[in-house]
Design a protein around this motif. Structure first.
Motif, PDB file in Angstrom:
ATOM      1  N   ALA A 103      63.884  36.714  33.487  1.00 11.59           N
ATOM      2  CA  ALA A 103      62.725  35.845  33.257  1.00 11.59           C
ATOM      3  C   ALA A 103      63.059  34.716  32.279  1.00 11.59           C
ATOM      4  CB  ALA A 103      61.557  36.668  32.726  1.00 11.59           C
ATOM      5  N   ASN A 104      62.707  33.510  32.673  1.00 11.61           N
ATOM      6  CA  ASN A 104      62.867  32.314  31.832  1.00 11.61           C
ATOM      7  C   ASN A 104      64.304  32.039  31.409  1.00 11.61           C
ATOM      8  OD1 ASN A 104      59.997  31.868  31.838  1.00 11.61           O
ATOM      9  ND2 ASN A 104      59.860  33.547  30.365  1.00 11.61           N
ATOM     10  N   LEU A 105      65.264  32.538  32.172  1.00  8.31           N
ATOM     11  CA  LEU A 105      66.668  32.245  31.887  1.00  8.31           C
ATOM     12  C   LEU A 105      66.941  30.788  32.268  1.00  8.31           C
ATOM     13  CD1 LEU A 105      69.596  33.172  31.174  1.00  8.31           C
ATOM     14  CD2 LEU A 105      69.856  33.690  33.619  1.00  8.31           C
ATOM     15  N   PRO A 106      67.370  29.964  31.328  1.00  5.41           N
ATOM     16  CA  PRO A 106      67.701  28.579  31.680  1.00  5.41           C
ATOM     17  C   PRO A 106      68.835  28.544  32.705  1.00  5.41           C
ATOM     18  CG  PRO A 106      67.513  28.833  29.294  1.00  5.41           C
ATOM     19  CD  PRO A 106      67.503  30.220  29.896  1.00  5.41           C
ATOM     20  N   ALA A 107      68.699  27.687  33.691  1.00  6.21           N
ATOM     21  CA  ALA A 107      69.689  27.594  34.773  1.00  6.21           C
ATOM     22  C   ALA A 107      71.096  27.334  34.238  1.00  6.21           C
ATOM     23  CB  ALA A 107      69.281  26.524  35.770  1.00  6.21           C
ATOM     24  N   ALA A 117      71.218  45.888  31.760  1.00  8.00           N
ATOM     25  CA  ALA A 117      71.360  45.940  30.300  1.00  8.00           C
ATOM     26  C   ALA A 117      72.422  44.954  29.825  1.00  8.00           C
ATOM     27  CB  ALA A 117      71.697  47.360  29.855  1.00  8.00           C
ATOM     28  N   GLU A 118      73.502  44.827  30.574  1.00  8.77           N
ATOM     29  CA  GLU A 118      74.536  43.854  30.207  1.00  8.77           C
ATOM     30  C   GLU A 118      73.993  42.430  30.269  1.00  8.77           C
ATOM     31  OE1 GLU A 118      78.864  45.494  31.275  1.00  8.77           O
ATOM     32  OE2 GLU A 118      77.611  45.129  33.041  1.00  8.77           O
ATOM     33  N   ILE A 119      73.156  42.142  31.246  1.00 10.21           N
ATOM     34  CA  ILE A 119      72.540  40.818  31.343  1.00 10.21           C
ATOM     35  C   ILE A 119      71.732  40.535  30.075  1.00 10.21           C
ATOM     36  CG2 ILE A 119      70.753  39.478  32.544  1.00 10.21           C
ATOM     37  CD1 ILE A 119      71.790  40.843  35.171  1.00 10.21           C
ATOM     38  N   ILE A 120      70.986  41.521  29.632  1.00  8.40           N
ATOM     39  CA  ILE A 120      70.173  41.346  28.426  1.00  8.40           C
ATOM     40  C   ILE A 120      71.062  41.127  27.202  1.00  8.40           C
ATOM     41  CG2 ILE A 120      68.557  42.509  26.865  1.00  8.40           C
ATOM     42  CD1 ILE A 120      67.332  43.785  29.455  1.00  8.40           C
ATOM     43  N   VAL A 121      72.157  41.864  27.105  1.00 10.31           N
ATOM     44  CA  VAL A 121      73.088  41.671  25.989  1.00 10.31           C
ATOM     45  C   VAL A 121      73.667  40.257  26.025  1.00 10.31           C
ATOM     46  CG1 VAL A 121      75.325  42.378  25.035  1.00 10.31           C
ATOM     47  CG2 VAL A 121      73.649  44.101  25.679  1.00 10.31           C
ATOM     48  N   ILE A 122      74.074  39.796  27.191  1.00 15.44           N
ATOM     49  CA  ILE A 122      74.615  38.432  27.297  1.00 15.44           C
ATOM     50  C   ILE A 122      73.560  37.417  26.864  1.00 15.44           C
ATOM     51  CG2 ILE A 122      75.410  36.640  28.891  1.00 15.44           C
ATOM     52  CD1 ILE A 122      76.928  38.838  30.406  1.00 15.44           C
ATOM     53  N   ARG A 123      72.328  37.615  27.313  1.00 12.82           N
ATOM     54  CA  ARG A 123      71.265  36.692  26.903  1.00 12.82           C
ATOM     55  C   ARG A 123      71.090  36.703  25.397  1.00 12.82           C
ATOM     56  NH1 ARG A 123      66.098  36.183  30.638  1.00 12.82           N
ATOM     57  NH2 ARG A 123      65.838  34.571  29.047  1.00 12.82           N
ATOM     58  N   ARG A 124      71.186  37.855  24.787  1.00 11.64           N
ATOM     59  CA  ARG A 124      71.083  37.923  23.322  1.00 11.64           C
ATOM     60  C   ARG A 124      72.226  37.169  22.670  1.00 11.64           C
ATOM     61  NH1 ARG A 124      69.100  44.199  22.666  1.00 11.64           N
ATOM     62  NH2 ARG A 124      66.903  43.709  22.894  1.00 11.64           N
ATOM     63  N   LEU A 125      73.438  37.357  23.178  1.00  7.85           N
ATOM     64  CA  LEU A 125      74.599  36.656  22.618  1.00  7.85           C
ATOM     65  C   LEU A 125      74.485  35.142  22.799  1.00  7.85           C
ATOM     66  CD1 LEU A 125      77.461  39.051  23.767  1.00  7.85           C
ATOM     67  CD2 LEU A 125      76.603  38.723  21.438  1.00  7.85           C
ATOM     68  N   LEU A 126      73.813  34.726  23.861  1.00  7.02           N
ATOM     69  CA  LEU A 126      73.619  33.292  24.120  1.00  7.02           C
ATOM     70  C   LEU A 126      72.385  32.738  23.415  1.00  7.02           C
ATOM     71  CD1 LEU A 126      74.416  33.261  27.957  1.00  7.02           C
ATOM     72  CD2 LEU A 126      75.885  32.408  26.104  1.00  7.02           C
ATOM     73  N   GLY A 127      71.655  33.582  22.719  1.00 13.61           N
ATOM     74  CA  GLY A 127      70.445  33.139  22.025  1.00 13.61           C
ATOM     75  C   GLY A 127      69.297  32.831  22.971  1.00 13.61           C
ATOM     76  N   ALA A 128      69.277  33.496  24.121  1.00 15.46           N
ATOM     77  CA  ALA A 128      68.266  33.204  25.138  1.00 15.46           C
ATOM     78  C   ALA A 128      67.460  34.447  25.500  1.00 15.46           C
ATOM     79  CB  ALA A 128      68.936  32.632  26.391  1.00 15.46           C
ATOM     80  N   TRP A 129      67.260  35.325  24.537  1.00 16.00           N
ATOM     81  CA  TRP A 129      66.467  36.532  24.798  1.00 16.00           C
ATOM     82  C   TRP A 129      65.287  36.618  23.870  1.00 16.00           C
ATOM     83  CZ3 TRP A 129      65.562  39.544  28.622  1.00 16.00           C
ATOM     84  CH2 TRP A 129      64.948  40.784  28.446  1.00 16.00           C
TER      85      TRP A 129
END
Length: 159
Positions: free
Chosen positions: A33-37, A147-159
């Motif tokens: 959800a709301n992941l920037p392209a 879960a890995e997707i969520i971790v990556i989003r956190r590392l990218l500052g997009a969670w």
């Protein structure tokens, strides 16, 4: 062990819930959800894959498990090379949308199998697998990579 209709119905409901991302697991729509392209193909430092590669891997693996359940002549892709896309980003927005939609379509088809098939009967062309095992494997696999997707989003500052 023979199950009653009520127990069988409870099991089906729980499997559907699990496939849809229930209980302790986030579902894919929540993870995306709301992941920037522009972040679909981003790879944080020292991680081997992007969110796009994880989404495609989920799609390919789930499709393979589903087809294995349905089709005795299905040939699985070569592991691991054909289960992971080489490109880090989707070609375009349509490729992204198509991949995410196919995950939903295949998950819904899995749900149809568990509602209309025998969960415990051995798959004739397998070596002991049954639909229950394949559904649990698909749900577990998807939860792990979501879960890995969520971790990556956190590392990218997009969670």
């Amino acid at each position: 062990m023979k199950t009653t209709n009520k127990e069988h119905g409870i099991l089906i409901d729980e499997l559907v819930h699990l496939l849809n991302g229930g209980n302790a697991h986030a579902d894919l729509p929540t993870a995306l959800a709301n992941l920037p392209a522009n972040l679909r193909g981003a790879k944080p430092d020292k991680l081997p894959y992007s969110i796009w590669q994880l989404v495609e891997h989920i799609r390919i693996a789930q499709w393979d498990m589903l087809e294995f359940c349905k089709d005795g002549s299905h040939e699985s892709p070569n592991w691991p090379d054909d289960y992971w896309p080489k490109e880090t980003s989707p070609e375009n927005d349509e490729a992204w949308t198509r991949s995410v939609k196919q995950i939903d379509i295949d998950r819904d088809e899995f749900i149809g199998l568990i509602k209309n098939g025998d969960l415990f009967e051995k798959i004739p062309h397998g070596d002991g697998q049954n639909i229950l095992r394949e559904v649990l494997q698909a749900a577990d696999h998807n939860a792990y990579h979501i879960a890995e997707i969520i971790v990556i989003r956190r590392l990218l500052g997009a969670w």
